[in-house]
Design a protein around this motif. Structure first.
Motif, PDB file in Angstrom:
ATOM      1  N   VAL A  74      -3.451 -37.258  89.124  1.00 17.72           N
ATOM      2  CA  VAL A  74      -2.405 -36.701  89.981  1.00 17.72           C
ATOM      3  C   VAL A  74      -1.122 -37.521  89.855  1.00 17.72           C
ATOM      4  CG1 VAL A  74      -1.743 -36.228  92.352  1.00 17.72           C
ATOM      5  CG2 VAL A  74      -4.048 -35.685  91.576  1.00 17.72           C
ATOM      6  N   SER A  75      -1.236 -38.859  90.023  1.00 17.18           N
ATOM      7  CA  SER A  75       0.001 -39.640  90.075  1.00 17.18           C
ATOM      8  C   SER A  75       0.652 -39.765  88.694  1.00 17.18           C
ATOM      9  CB  SER A  75      -0.270 -41.008  90.682  1.00 17.18           C
ATOM     10  OG  SER A  75      -1.163 -41.736  89.880  1.00 17.18           O
ATOM     11  N   SER A  76      -0.099 -40.216  87.682  1.00 13.97           N
ATOM     12  CA  SER A  76       0.517 -40.454  86.373  1.00 13.97           C
ATOM     13  C   SER A  76       1.017 -39.164  85.733  1.00 13.97           C
ATOM     14  CB  SER A  76      -0.489 -41.088  85.413  1.00 13.97           C
ATOM     15  OG  SER A  76      -0.874 -42.323  85.887  1.00 13.97           O
ATOM     16  N   PHE A  77       0.176 -38.133  85.747  1.00 19.67           N
ATOM     17  CA  PHE A  77       0.565 -36.895  85.090  1.00 19.67           C
ATOM     18  C   PHE A  77       1.749 -36.257  85.805  1.00 19.67           C
ATOM     19  CE2 PHE A  77      -2.813 -35.438  81.962  1.00 19.67           C
ATOM     20  CZ  PHE A  77      -3.225 -36.719  81.717  1.00 19.67           C
ATOM     21  N   ALA A  78       1.707 -36.264  87.116  1.00 18.32           N
ATOM     22  CA  ALA A  78       2.801 -35.644  87.864  1.00 18.32           C
ATOM     23  C   ALA A  78       4.110 -36.366  87.579  1.00 18.32           C
ATOM     24  CB  ALA A  78       2.491 -35.669  89.364  1.00 18.32           C
ATOM     25  N   VAL A  79       4.077 -37.695  87.625  1.00 18.98           N
ATOM     26  CA  VAL A  79       5.309 -38.463  87.409  1.00 18.98           C
ATOM     27  C   VAL A  79       5.799 -38.290  85.974  1.00 18.98           C
ATOM     28  CG1 VAL A  79       6.271 -40.792  87.321  1.00 18.98           C
ATOM     29  CG2 VAL A  79       4.872 -40.109  89.251  1.00 18.98           C
ATOM     30  N   THR A  80       4.873 -38.304  85.004  1.00 16.75           N
ATOM     31  CA  THR A  80       5.280 -38.144  83.611  1.00 16.75           C
ATOM     32  C   THR A  80       5.924 -36.777  83.376  1.00 16.75           C
ATOM     33  OG1 THR A  80       3.428 -39.536  82.954  1.00 16.75           O
ATOM     34  CG2 THR A  80       4.492 -38.270  81.227  1.00 16.75           C
ATOM     35  N   VAL A  81       5.281 -35.742  83.870  1.00 15.69           N
ATOM     36  CA  VAL A  81       5.825 -34.399  83.654  1.00 15.69           C
ATOM     37  C   VAL A  81       7.178 -34.258  84.342  1.00 15.69           C
ATOM     38  CG1 VAL A  81       5.479 -31.960  84.195  1.00 15.69           C
ATOM     39  CG2 VAL A  81       3.587 -33.314  83.294  1.00 15.69           C
ATOM     40  N   LEU A  82       7.272 -34.804  85.554  1.00 13.04           N
ATOM     41  CA  LEU A  82       8.548 -34.760  86.272  1.00 13.04           C
ATOM     42  C   LEU A  82       9.630 -35.480  85.470  1.00 13.04           C
ATOM     43  CD1 LEU A  82       9.773 -34.007  89.146  1.00 13.04           C
ATOM     44  CD2 LEU A  82       9.541 -36.439  89.639  1.00 13.04           C
ATOM     45  N   ALA A  83       9.304 -36.664  84.959  1.00 14.55           N
ATOM     46  CA  ALA A  83      10.290 -37.439  84.207  1.00 14.55           C
ATOM     47  C   ALA A  83      10.698 -36.697  82.939  1.00 14.55           C
ATOM     48  CB  ALA A  83       9.728 -38.812  83.874  1.00 14.55           C
TER      49      ALA A  83
ATOM     50  N   MET B 247       2.459 -45.905  79.404  1.00 12.88           N
ATOM     51  CA  MET B 247       2.935 -46.973  80.289  1.00 12.88           C
ATOM     52  C   MET B 247       2.556 -46.700  81.728  1.00 12.88           C
ATOM     53  SD  MET B 247       6.574 -48.261  78.828  1.00 12.88           S
ATOM     54  CE  MET B 247       7.180 -46.671  78.325  1.00 12.88           C
ATOM     55  N   LEU B 248       2.653 -45.426  82.132  1.00 17.80           N
ATOM     56  CA  LEU B 248       2.298 -45.084  83.504  1.00 17.80           C
ATOM     57  C   LEU B 248       0.815 -45.283  83.761  1.00 17.80           C
ATOM     58  CD1 LEU B 248       4.675 -42.159  84.083  1.00 17.80           C
ATOM     59  CD2 LEU B 248       4.208 -43.955  85.724  1.00 17.80           C
ATOM     60  N   LEU B 249      -0.006 -44.796  82.846  1.00 18.89           N
ATOM     61  CA  LEU B 249      -1.453 -44.939  83.031  1.00 18.89           C
ATOM     62  C   LEU B 249      -1.844 -46.410  83.080  1.00 18.89           C
ATOM     63  CD1 LEU B 249      -3.184 -42.213  80.835  1.00 18.89           C
ATOM     64  CD2 LEU B 249      -3.273 -42.471  83.302  1.00 18.89           C
TER      65      LEU B 249
ATOM     66  N   ALA C  20       6.655 -45.593  91.374  1.00 12.06           N
ATOM     67  CA  ALA C  20       6.234 -44.390  92.096  1.00 12.06           C
ATOM     68  C   ALA C  20       4.803 -44.017  91.734  1.00 12.06           C
ATOM     69  CB  ALA C  20       7.183 -43.239  91.772  1.00 12.06           C
ATOM     70  N   GLY C  21       4.505 -43.998  90.429  1.00 13.55           N
ATOM     71  CA  GLY C  21       3.163 -43.596  89.998  1.00 13.55           C
ATOM     72  C   GLY C  21       2.093 -44.534  90.537  1.00 13.55           C
TER      73      GLY C  21
END
Lengths: 281, 202
Positions: A118-127, A149-151, A247-248
């Protein structure tokens, strides 16, 4: 062009990289061998793991280099998604392996993987769709390093948060049950433990942001500068990444701690430590 | 026969099935060797461990009562009460009546200032008495006392016995009291049940 350099374009600007030869890498490897020799001489008992770790570095990075090259050459959404899921699966395993007392069964893996998803994928797609904006938005050259990097960071935050939560709840079970017995809700009975766990998940990111550029030059920025990107461009990317990571990791750790603390109690608000595996000894 | 607390076929992995009827104002003692399931029985009634079976309070089934309300009305007090805050008063149930606390202090032979005492400095006797007092503040209908005087001297033991007897008489509540001590058994009186291998024997 100097021989041995490769031309590349960064957002329309020509940048150049000094290509490393096998000899350059061998020289660096000699340093590690020398270190291994010293640890052996000092009988630290880490020589073996140092060498294994070095070999793993070489093999894993070579492999991922090949995979990324193939992915860049055959840029298709399906392949990028597959790569992303494999990365998530491995990160989920890492989170699980770092737990002293993880949940039994599926949730031992599921809580970490789900909150990271939820957190990494959402933030990556948003970015990708709103901030970086490559076209197509899933272009692997941007999507995969960003997600990686997020994961990598959410993994640490979630693992720290979950580990702290399960450890303190286990240690404080008498207090928790004492409060439940007085008619307190499980939310109240675990408030301090949940706060402490969330904080320990967030601290590494906060510390990294506070020290960024002063104490340490962040790896991605260093890499871009080495690749010839103008420092100010590299800094802008680093700021973006730092915020995305904050954020992530933050939302991921908060979500994981909340989710896990719910799993520690059942529908009758009983503390279910039987849902945790006994600690490693 | 109307039961205040009615237990039918209460069962956990290591306990039961157990049947029991506790009447208003009644104190039932439960004895048994260690490991026979005395604490497990009390924990199951308080709904602190997963369990099957029917438990009713004043005829209302436990499943129809929210867990927090259930545990306020059916108060479990362990042999060693847990403390988490700095001062005694922080451990009182949220929303409990401070006047009530003051009025019950005398029952436990405690001074008024004891509410502000630091938990770290409490003697084990004071701890146990205050631990019981904070449970009383919920005005429970049933007390589940798990060797509440196990680590106490005779004077403190007597104080607790007196306070519980006083509470039961005043509130018409019932109590299940797990005890090891033969002398205490005679002092407390009432029905005595033995638990053996997780089953109650009359």
């Amino acid at each position: 062009m100097v021989p041995g350099t490769r031309a590349r374009f960064f957002r329309g600007t020509l940048v150049s990289v000094i290509s490393l030869s096998a000899l350059d890498l061998t020289l660096a490897a000699m340093l590690v061998l020398a270190l291994a020799g010293v640890t052996l001489w000092a009988r630290l008992g880490v020589g073996r793991s140092l060498l294994i770790a070095s070999v793993r570095t070489v093999l894993q990075l070579l492999l991922v280099g090949l995979v990324l090259q193939a992915l860049f050459d055959h840029a298709r959404l399906g392949w990028v998604a597959l790569m992303a899921l494999v990365m998530l699966a491995i990160a989920g395993y890492e989170v699980m392996a770092r737990q002293e007392r993880r949940f039994v069964g599926f949730w031992g893996y599921g809580i970490g993987a789900a909150t990271m998803f939820v957190s990494s994928f959402a933030v990556t797609v948003l970015a990708l769709t709103t901030m970086v904006g490559p076209s197509p938005w899933w272009e692997p050259q941007y999507a995969i390093p960003l997600l990686g990097m997020l994961l990598g960071n959410t993994m640490t935050g979630i693992a720290l948060g979950l580990d702290r939560l399960t450890q303190t709840v286990w240690r404080e079970r008498r207090v928790i049950e004492g409060r439940l017995a007085l008619g307190d809700s499980w939310v109240n009975a675990t408030a301090t433990m949940r706060r402490e766990a969330s904080r320990s998940g967030l601290m590494p990111t906060i510390n990294a942001m506070a020290a960024a550029g002063v104490v340490s030059l962040p790896g991605m920025m260093t890499g871009q500068i080495l690749a010839g990107v103008p420092p100010v461009e590299a800094v802008k990317y680093q700021i973006l990444i730092m915020f995305l990571i904050a954020a992530g990791t933050g939302f991921g750790a908060l979500g994981a701690v909340w989710f896990a603390s719910r799993r520690l109690f059942d529908h009758r608000a009983r503390l279910r430590l039987d849902r945790l595996r006994p600690g490693r000894r | 026969m109307d039961c205040l607390l009615e237990i039918e076929a209460l069962q956990t992995a290591q306990l039961g099935p157990v049947d029991l009827c506790l009447q208003a104002g009644e104190l039932v003692q439960i004895t048994g060797v260690s490991g026979s399931g005395k604490s497990l029985l009390l924990r199951a009634v308080a709904d602190l461990d997963p369990n099957q079976g029917i438990v009713r309070l004043d005829g209302v089934e436990r499943g129809h009562i929210a867990p927090t309300d259930w545990r306020r009305q059916v108060a479990y007090v362990p042999a060693e009460t847990a403390w988490w805050g700095l001062r005694v008063v922080e451990h009182f149930p949220p929303g409990s009546d401070p006047q009530l606390a003051l009025s019950w202090l005398a029952l436990f032979s405690l001074p008024e200032e004891s509410l502000d005492w630091e938990v770290e400095r409490l003697s084990s006797g004071e701890r146990q008495r205050l631990g019981l007092l904070r449970a009383f503040l919920n005005r429970p209908r049933v007390l589940l006392l798990d060797e509440p005087t196990a680590n106490l001297d005779l004077e403190n033991t007597r104080r607790i016995e007196r306070a519980v007897r006083g509470y039961l008489a005043e509130q018409g509540a019932g109590a299940l009291w797990v005890s090891h001590d033969t002398l205490q058994r005679n002092r407390l009186g009432g029905r005595i049940l033995e638990i053996r291998d997780g089953r109650l024997i009359g």
